[in-house]
Scaffold this active site. Structure first.
Site, PDB file in Angstrom:
ATOM      1  N   CYS A 129      -0.394 -36.609  18.109  1.00  0.00           N
ATOM      2  CA  CYS A 129       0.197 -37.525  19.099  1.00  0.00           C
ATOM      3  C   CYS A 129       1.183 -38.471  18.431  1.00  0.00           C
ATOM      4  CB  CYS A 129      -0.881 -38.363  19.753  1.00  0.00           C
ATOM      5  SG  CYS A 129      -2.271 -37.399  20.278  1.00  0.00           S
ATOM      6  N   LYS A 164      -7.753 -32.207  14.366  1.00  0.00           N
ATOM      7  CA  LYS A 164      -6.835 -31.123  14.764  1.00  0.00           C
ATOM      8  C   LYS A 164      -5.424 -31.493  14.343  1.00  0.00           C
ATOM      9  CE  LYS A 164      -5.347 -28.109  18.460  1.00  0.00           C
ATOM     10  NZ  LYS A 164      -5.958 -27.135  19.355  1.00  0.00           N
TER      11      LYS A 164
END
Lengths: 304, 258
Positions: A129, A164
C-alpha cells in the site's frame, strides 16, 4: 496428518490452497460455489481502519492471459469487519486469516491491536500500500519505511503474521530476510505487478491512478522466479507463493520451487470452483505418486 | 451449491449486420434464471480471452438458451464464430433480478439496442404467468437494420420502435422520441440500454416520481461479487453492479458519476 497438510508457523493447514486476498471478497459469495471449509485457510479482502471508496472507474483492463486492476482497496472499514466479516468467517471450520492494509504505520498498528479481541489464526499484512507520509511510495518499495512498519507491527498482537510483499520489492531476497529477522511467521510472494495502459483515443493513461496491478497467468513465471530465488537464498520461514495459479500443475511448480503453500487469485474470478478442483487434483496427484506434499517443498533445488 | 455448466451450441446466426443470436443447449433442466439476472459465458475460440463475458438471456425454451449479442470486441467476436457442437461454459444465475410484477400491473419496458435481451426475457417469462399484465415496449436502435424481430407476444404488446443514429454521450434519441408519444400509463418502468439513454429516462422518471428500475452495464472481471471491479457510487454507498445489481432503482443512482 493427511498427505496435503502443510505448516505456516504454528499453524497446520489441511492443504496448501488459500484464496489471494481481494479475489473472493470475504467469502460469502464464494460459499454459493464451494464449501469454504475445503480450503487450507480462508483469507479476506484487505480491511482498512476507515471505509475506503476505492478508485474511480475504470478499474479493470483485460490483457493477454490476465487482467489489470485499480480497485483501490474499496472496503467498508473496521465496522463492517465487526458486524459482517468476522461473524461470517468465524462460522467456518477452516483456518481464518484476515488481510489488513493501511496508509500509515499507525493504521496497521491500530488494526492489529483491535484484531486481538477476535479469534483469528493469522493476519496477512499487505505492505504494497502507498505510504502517505512518504508521498505515496508503497512501503515495500522503500526499505526504511518497510523496516519501520515491520518493527512497529511485530510487537502488536501475538497472532501469526504473514507479510505480503510485491514481486518488484527491491532486492526481494534482502527484504525476505529482513522479514525473517524481524521474527515474522511467513512471507507471501507476491502481490500484483505494476503496469500501465495508454488509452489511444484519449492519448492518456487508461487508469486514473495511471499505474495498475497486473495479475493472472501472465505473471506466473515472475512469481515463480521470485519464490525460487528467495528459497535458494536460504530463508527458513515459509514462503507463500502467489501469481497466476490456476491449476494443480501451477501449484506443484510453486511447491517444487520452494513454496509451503499458495494463494489462488484471479483464477477465482473466472471459475469460482477453481480452488476446489485444485484441491481434489492435488489429492489425486499425491495418492497416485504415494507422496506427501511436504516432501515436495523446494525439491526442484536438489543438486543431483 | 452452484456449479459451472457446460452447454452445446445448437445454432449461431446473424440477425443484423452487428447482432447475432447464439443458441446453446444446457443439459441441466433445473437451472432457473429470473428476468434481469445474467450469466457469465466462456468459450475457447481462436483467440481466447482471459475473462468471461456477461449476458442476460434473450429467451429460454426448454433447455435452449438464446443470447442476443452485439459484436463489439474480441470476446463477442469469439462467440460469434462458435459453430453447432462447440462447447461453452456458463456461470448462472448471477445478480439481482427485476422486481416481479403483480397480476394486473401496467409495465413500461424500454430497451436500447441489445438491451432488448433482458427486456424481452421479462415479457416471455412473466406474460405466461400473468396474462392480465399490460405491457408497453419501446425499443430503439441507432440503425433501422438493427431492428430485432420479436419472436412472440407482438399481438399482446403495445410496441414502439425507433431508429435514429443521432444519439451521443449526452443525448438520447429514444428519450426524445418517447416524449413525442401519446402519454403512456404505467405502474413500473424497466430500462436497459446505453448509459446516456438510461440516464435520460431515469432523470425524467425520478423528477416525475415514477417507479423505475435500470439494468446497468459495467465492465466486470468476475460477475460474482468477488473483486469490486464494477463498483459504482450510489446514495446508499458503493455498490457492485454484478452482485448488488445489475438492476437498480434508478432514483437511487448518482447519474452524474456514472
Amino acid at each position: 496428518m493427511n498427505q496435503l497438510s502443510t505448516n505456516i508457523g504454528s499453524l497446520t493447514l489441511a492443504n496448501p490452497i488459500v484464496p489471494a486476498s481481494g479475489t473472493i471478497g470475504y467469502g460469502l459469495e464464494l460459499s454459493e460455489w464451494m464449501d469454504l471449509n475445503e480450503l487450507g485457510a480462508i483469507l479476506t479482502k484487505s480491511i482498512t481502519l476507515l471505509p475506503k471508496k476505492g478508485n474511480p472507474q475504470p478499474r479493470l483492463f483485460e490483457i493477454e492471459l490476465g487482467l489489470m486492476n485499480s480497485i483501490g482497496l474499496e472496503n467498508q472499514g473496521w465496522p463492517q469487519f465487526v458486524s459482517e466479516i468476522y461473524p461470517f468467517i468465524s462460522s467456518l471450520k477452516t483456518l481464518k486469516w484476515v488481510s489488513i492494509a493501511g496508509s500509515a504505520v499507525s493504521e496497521y498498528v491500530e488494526l492489529l491491536s483491535k484484531l486481538q479481541d477476535f479469534q483469528l489464526d493469522a493476519v496477512e499484512i499487505n505492505v504494497s500500500c502507498p505510504n502517505v507520509k512518504k508521498g505515496g511510495v508503497p512501503f515495500c518499495f522503500h526499505i526504511p519505511s518497510l523496516k519501520e512498519l515491520l518493527k512497529a507491527v511485530k510487537k502488536v498482537n501475538p497472532v501469526t503474521k504473514i507479510i505480503k510483499i510485491s514481486l518488484e520489492s527491491p532486492p526481494i531476497t534482502d527484504i525476505c530476510h529482513m522479514i525473517e529477522d524481524e521474527g515474522f511467521s511467513a512471507v507471501c510472494i507476491g502481490n500484483t505487478v505494476r503496469g500501465l495502459v495508454i488509452d489511444l483515443e484519449k492519448q492518456k493513461p487508461y487508469f486514473s491512478n495511471q499505474i495498475a496491478g497486473m495479475s493472472g497467468p501472465a505473471i506466473k513465471p515472475i512469481a515463480l522466479r521470485a519464490v525460487w530465488e528467495v528459497y535458494q537464498s536460504g530463508i527458513k520461514i515459509p514462503i507463500i507463493g502467489c501469481g497466476g495459479i490456476r491449476s494443480v500443475k501451477d501449484v506443484l511448480e510453486f511447491i517444487l520451487a520452494g513454496a509451503t503453500c499458495v494463494e489462488v487469485g484471479s483464477a477465482n474470478l473466472i471459475d469460482p470452483t477453481t480452488m476446489s478442483t485444485i484441491i481434489r487434483d492435488l489429492m489425486k496427484y499425491c495418492e497416485q505418486n504415494q507422496l506427501t506434499l511436504q516432501k515436495l517443498i523446494g525439491l526442484a533445488h536438489r543438486k543431483e | 451449491m452452484k456449479h459451472p455448466v457446460i452447454g452445446t451450441v445448437k445454432n449461431n446466426r446473424w440477425l443484423t449486420p452487428n447482432i447475432f443470436e447464439l443458441m446453446v443447449a444446457f443439459p441441466d433442466h433445473s437451472m432457473e434464471i429470473k428476468p434481469g439476472q445474467f450469466v457469465e459465458l466462456q468459450c475457447q475460440g481462436n483467440h481466447p480471452v482471459y475473462l468471461n463475458r456477461p449476458f442476460s438471456p434473450f429467451m429460454i425454451r426448454h433447455q435452449d438458451w438464446y443470447f442476443l449479442i452485439q459484436n463489439k470486441g474480441k470476446g463477442t467476436n469469439n462467440l460469434s464464430h462458435l459453430q453447432p457442437g462447440d462447447k461453452i461454459t456458463m456461470l448462472s444465475p448471477l445478480g439481482k433480478p427485476f422486481l416481479p410484477p403483480t397480476a394486473d400491473n401496467k409495465i413500461l419496458l424500454i430497451a436500447g439496442g441489445v438491451g432488448l435481451a433482458p427486456i424481452y426475457y421479462y415479457i416471455s417469462h412473466y406474460l405466461p404467468l400473468y396474462p392480465k399484465l399490460s405491457i408497453t415496449l419501446l425499443h430503439g436502435t441507432s440503425f433501422e437494420e438493427d431492428k430485432i424481430e420479436l419472436p412472440g407476444y407482438l399481438d399482446v404488446l403495445q410496441y414502439y420502435f425507433h431508429a435514429d443514429q443521432s444519439a451521443s454521450q449526452t443525448n438520447s434519441n429514444l428519450f426524445q422520441y418517447y416524449q413525442t408519444l401519446p402519454k403512456i400509463d404505467f405502474d413500473t418502468a424497466f430500462v436497459c440500454g446505453p448509459l446516456p439513454m438510461m440516464r435520460a429516462f431515469s432523470r425524467y422518471f425520478t423528477k416525475e416520481n415514477r417507479i423505475h428500475f435500470v439494468s446497468l452495464e459495467m465492465m466486470m472481471a468476475c460477475g460474482l461479487g468477488f473483486c469490486k471491479g464494477c463498483s459504482i457510487s450510489t446514495s446508499d454507498g458503493m455498490k457492485s453492479v454484478c452482485s448488488d445489481g445489475p438492476v437498480f432503482d434508478g432514483s437511487e443512482l448518482d447519474w452524474n458519476l456514472l
